[in-house]
Design a protein around this motif. Structure first.
Motif: not given
Length: 78
Positions: A12-34, A73-78
């Motif tokens: 849950x903590x990881x989910x919340x932290x990454x959710x805040x950062x994803x919009x700044x990330x790459x398209x690939x990270x955004x797709x995986x986030x979805x 993986x997403x954290x590393x991509x950001x």
């Protein structure tokens, strides 16, 4: 078997932290986030985050592990 409550809390903590950062990330990270959002919703409904670990079963444990790996993986991509 790991402590499911601790795993759920960490996820849950990881989910919340990454959710805040994803919009700044790459398209690939955004797709995986979805895709991960759908899987997260499934995890939450299965775990219900209040059930005991005996009720969760192996499927939820595997899904939790997969989510943890995907968050990494997403954290590393950001």
């Amino acid at each position: 078997m790991p402590d499911i409550n601790k795993l759920a809390e960490d996820l849950k903590q990881n989910y919340d932290e990454i959710k805040l950062k994803v919009h700044l990330g790459s398209k690939e990270a955004q797709d995986e986030w979805t895709e991960l959002q759908e899987r997260w919703n499934h995890f939450e409904s299965q775990a219900n985050l209040k059930k005991s670990k005996e009720d969760l079963g192996d499927a939820v444990e595997i899904l939790g592990s997969e989510l943890k790996d995907a968050f990494t993986r997403i954290r590393k991509a950001l």
